[in-house]
Enzyme design. Structure first.
Site, short mmCIF file in Angstrom:
data_model
loop_
_atom_site.label_atom_id
_atom_site.label_comp_id
_atom_site.label_asym_id
_atom_site.label_seq_id
_atom_site.Cartn_x
_atom_site.Cartn_y
_atom_site.Cartn_z
N TYR A 106 47.29 51.76 45.98
CA TYR A 106 46.75 50.82 44.99
C TYR A 106 46.81 49.38 45.51
CZ TYR A 106 46.90 48.42 40.41
OH TYR A 106 46.68 47.59 39.35
N ARG A 153 57.40 40.55 39.89
CA ARG A 153 57.68 39.34 39.12
C ARG A 153 57.01 39.35 37.75
NH1 ARG A 153 54.27 34.82 41.40
NH2 ARG A 153 52.79 36.06 40.22
N ARG A 163 49.38 46.00 30.43
CA ARG A 163 49.12 46.50 31.77
C ARG A 163 50.41 47.08 32.36
NH1 ARG A 163 46.46 40.96 32.52
NH2 ARG A 163 48.49 40.38 33.35
N PHE A 223 47.99 29.10 56.96
CA PHE A 223 47.26 29.84 55.92
C PHE A 223 47.95 31.17 55.63
CE2 PHE A 223 43.81 32.69 54.58
CZ PHE A 223 43.19 31.94 53.59
#
Length: 352
Positions: A106, A153, A163, A223
């Site tokens: 997932y 978290r 959810r 990044f």
């Protein structure tokens, strides 16, 4: 820059289809499967969306035109990732995350593929060596570490929104229903479940360090590195913390700025990782069922963090450079936060 921008917009459009609960499944599933092909259909657009981001679908010809103006190398990467992500979204539209294997799968669809796609773009641009884009296992781990941190978290927020993303295989050992973990009388079991999932996420850190050690371009490094150090700091704050089940656990803004300043080279990142896994280690309860596994994974991270570098070499760049690096870091973190938010939004629809 243009390739990453278009990559994001294409995935944002794909997410918007997945998010839109007004689209019947018999229409949505084929759209998700075929979405990558719309990139080569100049006139394709979708005008029936009710989502707040529907502009990316209504103006999709603008996006697809810019996509077709990109180098063929970039087009191949973006189209391929779009295809795989669309198939993954369709797969999880009507099923929940049960096993830890499915949790990994997932997270691969919603974040690992983004890491793989970005890595392939870095290599295609020749800013990085070809191995960065070829080693999909490491790139996948970069995405999984961030996504699992977000899922861990955001337990309470997700519960309030209806959810569920924690894997049943894990939480079912601690409660009858995932929502039961939020009940005060179950707090001890809830924290043990939390610690097990954090331990699972920590297994990706060695891959993260290996991936970052291969990067040569400073902008690419910043990044990639900044979200990873934010994630380890977040996990350290969440570990053995009852507050995860009572409210929001966030790192402080000053702490975030320090992380941005220090994560400009691999030695700095290793020092940060070492610091936060030590913080976790000091909080491991002797009675925690996962304590041995947590100690083992921290030992492996310690070894990598201490190898080949001095833990003191965290300020390699000049103050002027750091000012520029911080600006880039802030922009990078904002971009990846937005991308992560986009992923989380389309996951909500998948659960519904």
């Amino acid at each position: 820059r243009h390739a990453v921008c278009i990559f994001y917009l294409v995935l944002r459009a794909l997410d918007t289809v997945e998010d839109d609960m007004s689209i019947p499944l018999d229409v949505k599933v084929p759209m998700l499967h075929e979405f990558h092909s719309y990139l080569y259909q100049p006139e394709w657009k979708y005008m029936e969306s009710k989502e707040k981001d529907r502009q990316v679908l209504e103006d999709f010809p603008t996006i697809s035109m810019e996509f077709r103006n990109l180098s063929k190398l970039y087009q191949e990467v973006i189209s391929d990732i779009c295809h795989k992500m669309g198939v993954g979204m369709a797969e999880f539209l009507e099923k929940k995350v049960d096993s830890q294997h499915e949790w990994d799968k997932y997270c691969h669809y919603v974040a690992g593929l983004v890491g793989i796609g970005l890595s392939r773009l870095f290599s295609a641009s020749e800013l990085e060596d070809s191995i960065v884009g070829q080693d999909t296992e490491l790139a996948n781990s970069m995405g999984l570490f961030l996504q699992k941190t977000n899922i861990i978290r955001d337990y309470l927020e997700d519960q309030m929104e209806g959810r569920e993303f924690w894997p049943r295989e894990v939480w079912s050992r601690y409660a009858q229903k995932l929502s039961d973990l939020a009940k005060p009388e179950n707090i001890e079991m809830a924290v043990q479940c939390l610690n097990e999932l954090i331990t699972n996420a920590l297994h990706h850190v060695p891959d993260v360090l290996t991936y970052l050690s291969r990067l040569k371009n400073q902008s690419v490094f910043n990044f990639c590195a900044i979200p990873q150090v934010m994630a380890i700091a977040t996990l350290a704050a969440c570990y053995n913390n009852k507050q995860v089940f009572r409210g929001v656990v966030k790192i402080r803004k000053g702490q975030a700025v320090t992380l941005m300043m220090d994560a400009t080279n691999i030695q700095g990142v290793k020092a940060i990782m070492y610091q936060y896994v030590e913080e976790i280690y000091q909080k491991i309860p002797s009675t925690d069922p996962s304590s041995n596994k947590t100690q083992q994974v921290i030992s492996s991270i310690r070894a990598m963090s201490l190898s080949g570098s001095s833990m003191a070499s965290r300020h390699h760049y000049s103050p002027i450079y750091l000012s520029c690096a911080m600006l880039l870091a802030a922009l990078s973190w904002q971009y990846l936060s937005t991308l992560s938010k986009a992923s989380e939004e389309y996951l909500q629809a998948g659960e519904n």
